[in-house]
Design a protein around this motif. Structure first.
Motif, mmCIF file in Angstrom:
data_model
loop_
_atom_site.group_PDB
_atom_site.id
_atom_site.type_symbol
_atom_site.label_atom_id
_atom_site.label_comp_id
_atom_site.label_asym_id
_atom_site.label_seq_id
_atom_site.Cartn_x
_atom_site.Cartn_y
_atom_site.Cartn_z
ATOM 1 N N SER A 5 -6.105 5.786 1.042
ATOM 2 C CA SER A 5 -6.576 7.138 0.738
ATOM 3 C C SER A 5 -7.439 7.202 -0.531
ATOM 4 C CB SER A 5 -5.374 8.075 0.567
ATOM 5 O OG SER A 5 -4.530 7.609 -0.478
ATOM 6 N N ALA A 6 -7.584 6.092 -1.233
ATOM 7 C CA ALA A 6 -8.338 6.094 -2.494
ATOM 8 C C ALA A 6 -9.818 6.374 -2.249
ATOM 9 C CB ALA A 6 -8.179 4.745 -3.190
ATOM 10 N N ASP A 7 -10.462 6.923 -3.254
ATOM 11 C CA ASP A 7 -11.898 7.171 -3.207
ATOM 12 C C ASP A 7 -12.606 5.842 -2.910
ATOM 13 O OD1 ASP A 7 -14.622 7.596 -3.812
ATOM 14 O OD2 ASP A 7 -14.158 9.052 -5.372
ATOM 15 N N ASP A 41 -2.583 10.017 -14.888
ATOM 16 C CA ASP A 41 -1.973 10.106 -13.566
ATOM 17 C C ASP A 41 -2.700 9.131 -12.640
ATOM 18 O OD1 ASP A 41 -1.076 10.752 -11.021
ATOM 19 O OD2 ASP A 41 -1.071 12.906 -11.382
ATOM 20 N N ILE A 42 -2.004 8.086 -12.207
ATOM 21 C CA ILE A 42 -2.630 7.076 -11.368
ATOM 22 C C ILE A 42 -3.163 7.663 -10.065
ATOM 23 C CG2 ILE A 42 -0.522 6.374 -10.143
ATOM 24 C CD1 ILE A 42 -3.160 3.956 -11.488
ATOM 25 N N ASN A 43 -2.504 8.723 -9.573
ATOM 26 C CA ASN A 43 -2.953 9.365 -8.340
ATOM 27 C C ASN A 43 -4.307 10.044 -8.520
ATOM 28 O OD1 ASN A 43 -0.550 8.807 -6.714
ATOM 29 N ND2 ASN A 43 0.482 10.189 -8.133
ATOM 30 N N VAL A 44 -4.544 10.557 -9.720
ATOM 31 C CA VAL A 44 -5.846 11.157 -10.017
ATOM 32 C C VAL A 44 -6.911 10.071 -10.109
ATOM 33 C CG1 VAL A 44 -7.193 12.408 -11.749
ATOM 34 C CG2 VAL A 44 -4.881 13.174 -11.181
ATOM 35 N N LEU A 45 -6.569 8.950 -10.748
ATOM 36 C CA LEU A 45 -7.530 7.853 -10.886
ATOM 37 C C LEU A 45 -8.001 7.345 -9.536
ATOM 38 C CD1 LEU A 45 -6.167 5.551 -13.737
ATOM 39 C CD2 LEU A 45 -7.899 7.337 -13.883
ATOM 40 N N GLU A 46 -7.076 7.136 -8.634
ATOM 41 C CA GLU A 46 -7.443 6.528 -7.354
ATOM 42 C C GLU A 46 -8.159 7.503 -6.431
ATOM 43 O OE1 GLU A 46 -3.289 7.051 -4.831
ATOM 44 O OE2 GLU A 46 -3.517 5.339 -6.177
ATOM 45 N N SER A 47 -8.105 8.799 -6.744
ATOM 46 C CA SER A 47 -8.721 9.785 -5.857
ATOM 47 C C SER A 47 -10.084 10.267 -6.347
ATOM 48 C CB SER A 47 -7.798 11.001 -5.707
ATOM 49 O OG SER A 47 -7.602 11.644 -6.958
ATOM 50 N N ASP A 48 -10.488 9.848 -7.559
ATOM 51 C CA ASP A 48 -11.747 10.324 -8.123
ATOM 52 C C ASP A 48 -12.412 9.184 -8.887
ATOM 53 O OD1 ASP A 48 -13.756 11.466 -9.758
ATOM 54 O OD2 ASP A 48 -12.718 13.389 -9.818
ATOM 55 N N TRP A 49 -13.503 8.634 -8.344
ATOM 56 C CA TRP A 49 -14.111 7.445 -8.955
ATOM 57 C C TRP A 49 -14.642 7.712 -10.357
ATOM 58 C CZ3 TRP A 49 -18.977 6.403 -10.770
ATOM 59 C CH2 TRP A 49 -20.003 7.287 -10.430
ATOM 60 N N GLU A 50 -15.094 8.937 -10.634
ATOM 61 C CA GLU A 50 -15.610 9.228 -11.965
ATOM 62 C C GLU A 50 -14.497 9.221 -13.009
ATOM 63 O OE1 GLU A 50 -17.744 12.891 -11.431
ATOM 64 O OE2 GLU A 50 -19.630 11.820 -11.145
ATOM 65 N N LYS A 51 -13.334 9.768 -12.655
ATOM 66 C CA LYS A 51 -12.193 9.746 -13.576
ATOM 67 C C LYS A 51 -11.688 8.312 -13.763
ATOM 68 C CE LYS A 51 -10.416 14.444 -13.092
ATOM 69 N NZ LYS A 51 -11.548 15.023 -12.354
ATOM 70 N N TRP A 52 -11.667 7.554 -12.673
ATOM 71 C CA TRP A 52 -11.255 6.152 -12.784
ATOM 72 C C TRP A 52 -12.226 5.388 -13.677
ATOM 73 C CZ3 TRP A 52 -14.594 2.410 -10.670
ATOM 74 C CH2 TRP A 52 -14.185 1.084 -10.922
ATOM 75 N N GLN A 112 0.823 -1.197 0.000
ATOM 76 C CA GLN A 112 0.000 0.000 0.000
ATOM 77 C C GLN A 112 0.864 1.257 0.000
ATOM 78 O OE1 GLN A 112 -2.739 -0.081 3.231
ATOM 79 N NE2 GLN A 112 -3.772 -1.941 2.543
ATOM 80 N N LYS A 113 2.105 1.148 0.463
ATOM 81 C CA LYS A 113 2.948 2.323 0.628
ATOM 82 C C LYS A 113 3.702 2.701 -0.622
ATOM 83 C CE LYS A 113 3.650 1.337 5.534
ATOM 84 N NZ LYS A 113 4.647 1.035 6.589
ATOM 85 N N ARG A 114 3.744 1.791 -1.593
ATOM 86 C CA ARG A 114 4.550 2.097 -2.753
ATOM 87 C C ARG A 114 3.867 3.153 -3.605
ATOM 88 N NH1 ARG A 114 2.825 -3.528 -5.568
ATOM 89 N NH2 ARG A 114 0.979 -2.551 -6.330
ATOM 90 N N SER A 115 4.650 3.963 -4.268
ATOM 91 C CA SER A 115 4.123 4.999 -5.143
ATOM 92 C C SER A 115 4.268 4.543 -6.581
ATOM 93 C CB SER A 115 4.889 6.310 -4.932
ATOM 94 O OG SER A 115 6.229 6.161 -5.360
ATOM 95 N N ILE A 116 3.541 5.216 -7.480
ATOM 96 C CA ILE A 116 3.603 4.824 -8.876
ATOM 97 C C ILE A 116 5.005 5.029 -9.446
ATOM 98 C CG2 ILE A 116 2.914 7.064 -9.804
ATOM 99 C CD1 ILE A 116 1.925 3.601 -11.111
#
Length: 285
Positions: A110-112, A39-50, A23-27
């Protein structure tokens, strides 16, 4: 919330489980090279974008090389089964030889939360469809709206393409035009049958078909068979049965069905060819 419920009913997804260190590893530390500029960070933080990314890039019913979050090749079965936990998303990787590759990516805490919920609630359907493939199609005795009878015996040696649906299912009806076009392409094939299994009764379907055209042969009153023999409870569902009576493919969308049939060998046969004009008469000597 209404849109979310529609997503949960209509479309399938997936996920998985792993230890806390992952869980701690970054992209940046991943071996992932995403096929799409995202941006994988955007995907995991916004379900609509994912969801937009997933809908446009991931087709879990297709054939692909399955890779776990440790960059190890695994079976498609394990990949899909992993996704049912709601802990992972699938990402598409760059492939120099154009071979489709999907990898599991662990969702951090921290993901949506909606991403995990959607995956968890829909991926079981995808996995269930996958496990149907390779099993015998149940015994059947169908009579369509025109009185034509279909049984395991009289369809032996044919490819059967089924659609499970009902009149008030908007996604079911919306895909009629592309299915009609595809059925037209194979209308002269005596070794292919397009059969729709409808929940509705004959009177309802007769009224419905005065306004809508569907070029499958429709069998009414099939709720019991669909739900208790096929164990299907999501609509539409498309099932391809090969000439040996085994289920070859199960998908939720017409586009996935057509892609499978066009790119596979199931509709190809050395015993069939289009009707050709007769050869010209031999010249008189």
């Amino acid at each position: 919330m209404k849109n979310l419920l529609i997503l949960l009913l209509v479309i399938g997804f997936t996920s998985c489980k792993e230890n806390k260190t992952s869980q701690k590893r970054s992209i940046e530390n991943e071996a992932l090279k995403l096929d799409v500029d995202v941006d994988i960070n955007v995907l995991e933080s916004d379900w609509e974008k994912w969801w937009d990314y997933h809908e446009n890039n991931i087709i879990l019913s297709s054939e692909f090389i399955a890779i776990n979050d440790k960059s190890e090749t695994i079976s498609k079965d394990d990949f899909l089964k992993s996704l049912t936990t709601g802990d992972y998303i699938a990402v598409k990787l760059v492939s120099p030889d154009n071979v489709k590759q999907y990898q599991l990516y662990k969702l951090p805490n921290s993901a949506d939360k909606q991403i995990g919920n959607i995956i968890k609630n829909t991926s079981e359907g995808i996995y269930t469809k996958f496990k149907m493939e390779g099993t015998p199609f149940p015994d059947f005795n169908f009579t369509d709206l025109n009185g034509k009878v279909y049984t395991n015996d009289n369809t032996k040696g044919k490819t059967l393409i089924f659609k499970c649906w009902f009149i008030n299912c908007k996604p079911c009806v919306a895909e009629f035009p592309e299915l009609n076009e595809f059925a037209d392409e194979y209308s002269k094939r005596e070794d292919v049958e397009f059969i729709s299994l409808a929940l509705d009764d004959k009177a309802e379907l007769d009224r419905f078909f005065t306004k809508k055209i569907f070029k499958y042969n429709t069998v009414p009153n099939q709720e019991d068979f669909i739900e208790n023999k096929l164990f299907v409870n999501a609509y539409p569902t498309h099932i391809v049965v090969n000439k040996n009576g085994s289920i070859e493919k199960v998908v939720s969308k017409a586009t996935e069905l057509i892609s499978f049939l066009e790119n596979g060998a199931i509709l190809q046969t050395t015993n069939y060819q289009e009707s050709l004009p007769p050869p010209p008469p031999a010249p008189m000597k």
